[in-house]
Design a protein around this motif. Structure first.
Motif, PDB file in Angstrom:
ATOM      1  N   GLN A 123       8.928  52.596  40.998  1.00  0.00           N
ATOM      2  CA  GLN A 123       8.889  51.097  40.736  1.00  0.00           C
ATOM      3  C   GLN A 123       8.817  50.405  42.172  1.00  0.00           C
ATOM      4  N   GLN A 124       9.199  51.061  43.343  1.00  0.00           N
ATOM      5  CA  GLN A 124       9.265  50.473  44.732  1.00  0.00           C
ATOM      6  C   GLN A 124       7.957  50.925  45.344  1.00  0.00           C
ATOM      7  N   ARG A 125       7.027  51.710  44.505  1.00  0.00           N
ATOM      8  CA  ARG A 125       5.679  52.212  44.915  1.00  0.00           C
ATOM      9  C   ARG A 125       5.967  53.093  46.239  1.00  0.00           C
ATOM     10  N   ASP A 126       6.785  54.142  46.029  1.00  0.00           N
ATOM     11  CA  ASP A 126       6.887  55.146  47.182  1.00  0.00           C
ATOM     12  C   ASP A 126       5.313  55.719  47.036  1.00  0.00           C
ATOM     13  N   PRO A 127       4.855  56.010  48.111  1.00  0.00           N
ATOM     14  CA  PRO A 127       3.301  56.777  48.258  1.00  0.00           C
ATOM     15  C   PRO A 127       3.527  58.445  47.675  1.00  0.00           C
ATOM     16  N   LYS A 128       4.824  58.763  47.865  1.00  0.00           N
ATOM     17  CA  LYS A 128       4.963  60.276  47.420  1.00  0.00           C
ATOM     18  C   LYS A 128       6.417  60.305  46.424  1.00  0.00           C
ATOM     19  N   VAL A 129       6.292  61.063  45.546  1.00  0.00           N
ATOM     20  CA  VAL A 129       7.906  60.986  45.016  1.00  0.00           C
ATOM     21  C   VAL A 129       7.965  62.743  44.477  1.00  0.00           C
ATOM     22  N   LYS A 130       9.188  63.238  44.500  1.00  0.00           N
ATOM     23  CA  LYS A 130       9.538  64.423  44.370  1.00  0.00           C
ATOM     24  C   LYS A 130       9.788  64.744  42.761  1.00  0.00           C
ATOM     25  N   ILE A 131       9.195  65.716  42.547  1.00  0.00           N
ATOM     26  CA  ILE A 131       9.056  65.941  40.812  1.00  0.00           C
ATOM     27  C   ILE A 131       9.153  67.676  40.775  1.00  0.00           C
ATOM     28  N   PHE A 132      10.409  68.100  40.249  1.00  0.00           N
ATOM     29  CA  PHE A 132      10.463  69.422  40.148  1.00  0.00           C
ATOM     30  C   PHE A 132      10.225  70.392  41.617  1.00  0.00           C
ATOM     31  N   ARG A 174       8.838  69.453  44.223  1.00  0.00           N
ATOM     32  CA  ARG A 174       7.637  69.404  44.746  1.00  0.00           C
ATOM     33  C   ARG A 174       7.228  67.933  44.942  1.00  0.00           C
ATOM     34  N   TYR A 175       6.295  67.735  46.165  1.00  0.00           N
ATOM     35  CA  TYR A 175       5.979  66.249  46.499  1.00  0.00           C
ATOM     36  C   TYR A 175       4.700  65.838  45.765  1.00  0.00           C
ATOM     37  N   TYR A 176       4.506  64.643  45.099  1.00  0.00           N
ATOM     38  CA  TYR A 176       3.177  64.312  44.639  1.00  0.00           C
ATOM     39  C   TYR A 176       2.804  63.194  45.214  1.00  0.00           C
ATOM     40  N   LYS A 177       1.474  62.993  45.393  1.00  0.00           N
ATOM     41  CA  LYS A 177       0.914  61.379  45.894  1.00  0.00           C
ATOM     42  C   LYS A 177       0.939  60.593  44.466  1.00  0.00           C
ATOM     43  N   VAL A 178       1.310  59.289  44.722  1.00  0.00           N
ATOM     44  CA  VAL A 178       1.142  58.283  43.809  1.00  0.00           C
ATOM     45  C   VAL A 178      -0.144  57.642  43.701  1.00  0.00           C
ATOM     46  N   LYS A 179      -0.877  58.207  42.728  1.00  0.00           N
ATOM     47  CA  LYS A 179      -2.379  57.363  42.802  1.00  0.00           C
ATOM     48  C   LYS A 179      -2.460  56.630  41.537  1.00  0.00           C
ATOM     49  N   ALA A 180      -1.858  57.065  40.418  1.00  0.00           N
ATOM     50  CA  ALA A 180      -1.889  56.398  39.311  1.00  0.00           C
ATOM     51  C   ALA A 180      -1.201  54.779  39.459  1.00  0.00           C
ATOM     52  N   LYS A 181      -1.787  54.090  38.906  1.00  0.00           N
ATOM     53  CA  LYS A 181      -1.182  52.527  38.971  1.00  0.00           C
ATOM     54  C   LYS A 181       0.090  52.703  38.151  1.00  0.00           C
ATOM     55  N   VAL A 182       0.850  51.920  38.642  1.00  0.00           N
ATOM     56  CA  VAL A 182       2.487  51.717  38.107  1.00  0.00           C
ATOM     57  C   VAL A 182       2.669  50.314  37.867  1.00  0.00           C
ATOM     58  N   VAL A 183       3.071  50.110  36.731  1.00  0.00           N
ATOM     59  CA  VAL A 183       3.348  48.718  35.911  1.00  0.00           C
ATOM     60  C   VAL A 183       4.610  48.488  35.453  1.00  0.00           C
ATOM     61  N   GLN A 184       5.185  47.617  35.767  1.00  0.00           N
ATOM     62  CA  GLN A 184       6.741  47.099  35.538  1.00  0.00           C
ATOM     63  C   GLN A 184       6.574  46.084  34.315  1.00  0.00           C
ATOM     64  N   LEU A 185       6.976  46.441  33.313  1.00  0.00           N
ATOM     65  CA  LEU A 185       7.202  45.398  32.163  1.00  0.00           C
ATOM     66  C   LEU A 185       8.623  45.143  31.847  1.00  0.00           C
ATOM     67  N   SER A 186       9.134  44.060  31.861  1.00  0.00           N
ATOM     68  CA  SER A 186      10.329  43.621  31.586  1.00  0.00           C
ATOM     69  C   SER A 186      10.631  42.698  30.511  1.00  0.00           C
ATOM     70  N   GLY A 187      11.769  42.300  30.015  1.00  0.00           N
ATOM     71  CA  GLY A 187      12.052  41.629  28.959  1.00  0.00           C
ATOM     72  C   GLY A 187      12.508  42.124  27.742  1.00  0.00           C
ATOM     73  N   LEU A 188      12.691  43.589  27.743  1.00  0.00           N
ATOM     74  CA  LEU A 188      13.344  43.875  26.591  1.00  0.00           C
ATOM     75  C   LEU A 188      14.686  44.590  26.489  1.00  0.00           C
ATOM     76  N   SER A 189      15.452  43.938  27.611  1.00  0.00           N
ATOM     77  CA  SER A 189      16.888  44.297  27.794  1.00  0.00           C
ATOM     78  C   SER A 189      17.752  43.803  26.610  1.00  0.00           C
ATOM     79  N   GLY A 190      18.613  44.783  26.040  1.00  0.00           N
ATOM     80  CA  GLY A 190      19.333  44.309  24.813  1.00  0.00           C
ATOM     81  C   GLY A 190      20.456  43.592  25.308  1.00  0.00           C
TER      82      GLY A 190
END
Length: 464
Positions: A378-387, A389-405
């Motif tokens: 969400q905060q657009r870190d350039p790299k994130v750790k998954i399992f 291992r670090y991966y570059k975040v090249k995919a577009k990240v979109v935040q959709l809000s409004g469905l809180s219950g």
């Protein structure tokens, strides 16, 4: 009458409130504390009362922070009835079975990591305890008063938070005098997809009210479907994949419903959609079974479409092999998988395999807690750790809000004003909220209440 606040007091987790009269001990909810592992384990392991002394549990809904510690209560001797709606009973059994499985897996993993002399970490409860709890569920319909002996009457109103969620209204005799209490559980919002709006009450002497977003106004729900359409349309054109981390209960079903609407409107791009979550799939079956409890829009849709959770482009993935095969799939497709904050579940595998492609899109659908993978995306870190291992975040990240219950400021204003018109609201206790949210809500509702609202602390008790 004595009320003790044993969870979700000054925080948003572990809902548990004990009502004691001269003849009864009734527990409102029995939720799991969720947070740091050691602190949560200690809180969840211990009860402030002998579990076998509880006469009954009144359960508001099937989220884990409200029902998740019922099997522990059972394992320590509780054998009374658990009153809830039918949908809540169905949801809670599935959620608790999943929790027991995860706890067993975590215990095995930690056993391999701990030093030799470290005492073993035991699960809080087993699947057998969940089976025991399921036999105690007493399913009650909305709106009808139910007499539980000659000193307790119980009624459920629709809370509009998740399927089956209830506002719990009680009339309890204490020292020959009838008292009128209401517990909101988690109060929902108006105009959410699938769910009926929260119902109001006709006043009460004592109100225990959630306050999660007592200081916040949510974004509007109405734009989510259009935003999903735009994302899928672009993915179709560039042949990218769309990865949607989503909570298995509630959020996944809402997304499917919106996509089904787009399909019925002939606006959905011809793009395969996969729900890759066994838990979500089991819960969809519950939603299908309780379609009659959903809002007027669902009832209208069903005149032409009998299944709001199924259409030609949608597939539910069941096996691990099918899930793995998605990561080798070419072309545009959508995968909806748990968990909503990307901390566990199959979504991590999909992120690992799709995060470094600029044609792909990751759609975050709700709140992302601090220190989670979802928050880092969400905060657009350039790299994130998954399992590990670090991966570059090249995919577009979109935040959709409004469905809180959860109700927000506008919903609370409406609910309290309408309820106060129908009858006096006496003493209000504000729970299930961080201090700043509860304090803001106390100021907001002060004019609708007879007495100054109280914000109880954890384990604090009051005579009322």
């Amino acid at each position: 009458m004595k009320i003790s606040f044993l969870g979700a007091a000054g925080e948003v987790t572990g809902s548990q409130h004990l009502i004691e009269t001269d003849s009864r001990r009734i527990l409102l909810d029995c939720g799991l504390f969720q947070g740091h592992r050691q602190e949560s384990y200690l809180k969840n392991s211990w009860f402030a009362y002998p579990p076998d002394s509880i006469d009954a549990v009144f359960l508001s809904h099937g989220h884990m922070d409200h029902c998740g510690n019922l099997p522990r209560l059972f394992s320590k001797g509780f054998r009374g009835p658990i009153f809830c709606t039918s949908a809540t009973a169905d949801i809670a059994e599935i959620m608790l079975k999943d929790s027991a499985r995860i706890q067993a897996e975590d215990a095995k993993y930690l056993a391999r990591k701990l030093k030799e002399k470290h005492p073993p970490i035991e699960p809080l409860y087993s699947e057998e305890d969940v089976d025991g709890v399921a036999k105690l569920f007493e399913r009650l319909d909305y709106h009808e008063w139910h007499e539980l002996g000659d000193d307790v009457k119980l009624r459920f109103l629709d809370a509009g938070h998740i399927l089956g969620s209830a506002i719990i209204e009680m009339k309890i005799k204490d020292q020959r005098e009838w008292r009128h209490l209401v517990f909101t559980g988690d109060l929902g919002r108006r105009n959410l997809p699938l769910l009926r709006d929260p119902e109001t009450i006709e006043g009460c002497e004592v109100l225990i009210s959630e306050s999660t977003y007592g200081n916040r106004v949510h974004e509007k729900v109405s734009d989510i479907k259009e935003e999903l359409y735009q994302i899928l349309d672009e993915a179709y054109r560039v042949e990218g994949r769309v990865i949607i981390p989503a909570f298995s209960l509630g959020r996944t079903q809402q997304i499917i419903y919106y996509l089904n609407e787009l399909y019925n409107e002939k606006r959905l791009p011809h793009i395969p959609i996969f729900v890759d979550s066994p838990l979500s799939t089991r819960l969809v079956s519950v939603f299908r079974h309780h379609l009659h409890e959903m809002d007027d829009e669902v009832q209208a849709m069903m005149e032409a479409d009998k299944d709001p959770f199924g259409f030609a482009l949608l597939d539910y993935v069941s096996t691990r092999e099918q899930s793995i095969a998605l990561n080798k799939r070419k072309g545009a497709f959508v995968v909806i998988a748990g968990s909503g904050m990307c901390e566990n579940g199959r979504v991590r595998h999909h992120l690992k395999n799709g995060i470094d492609n600029i044609e792909n899109t990751i759609v975050l659908m709700g709140y992302q807690a601090a220190n989670t993978l979802g928050r880092r995306l969400q905060q657009r870190d350039p790299k994130v750790k998954i399992f590990d291992r670090y991966y570059k975040v090249k995919a577009k990240v979109v935040q959709l809000s409004g469905l809180s219950g959860h109700a927000d400021v506008e919903d609370f204003k409406w609910w309290y004003a309408q309820s106060a018109k129908l009858g006096n609201i006496g003493q209000v206790f504000l729970v299930h909220g961080e201090p700043e949210s509860a304090e803001a809500l106390a100021a907001l509702i002060r004019d609708e209440c007879d007495l100054e609202p109280i914000i109880p602390h954890y384990q604090q008790s009051f005579e009322v």
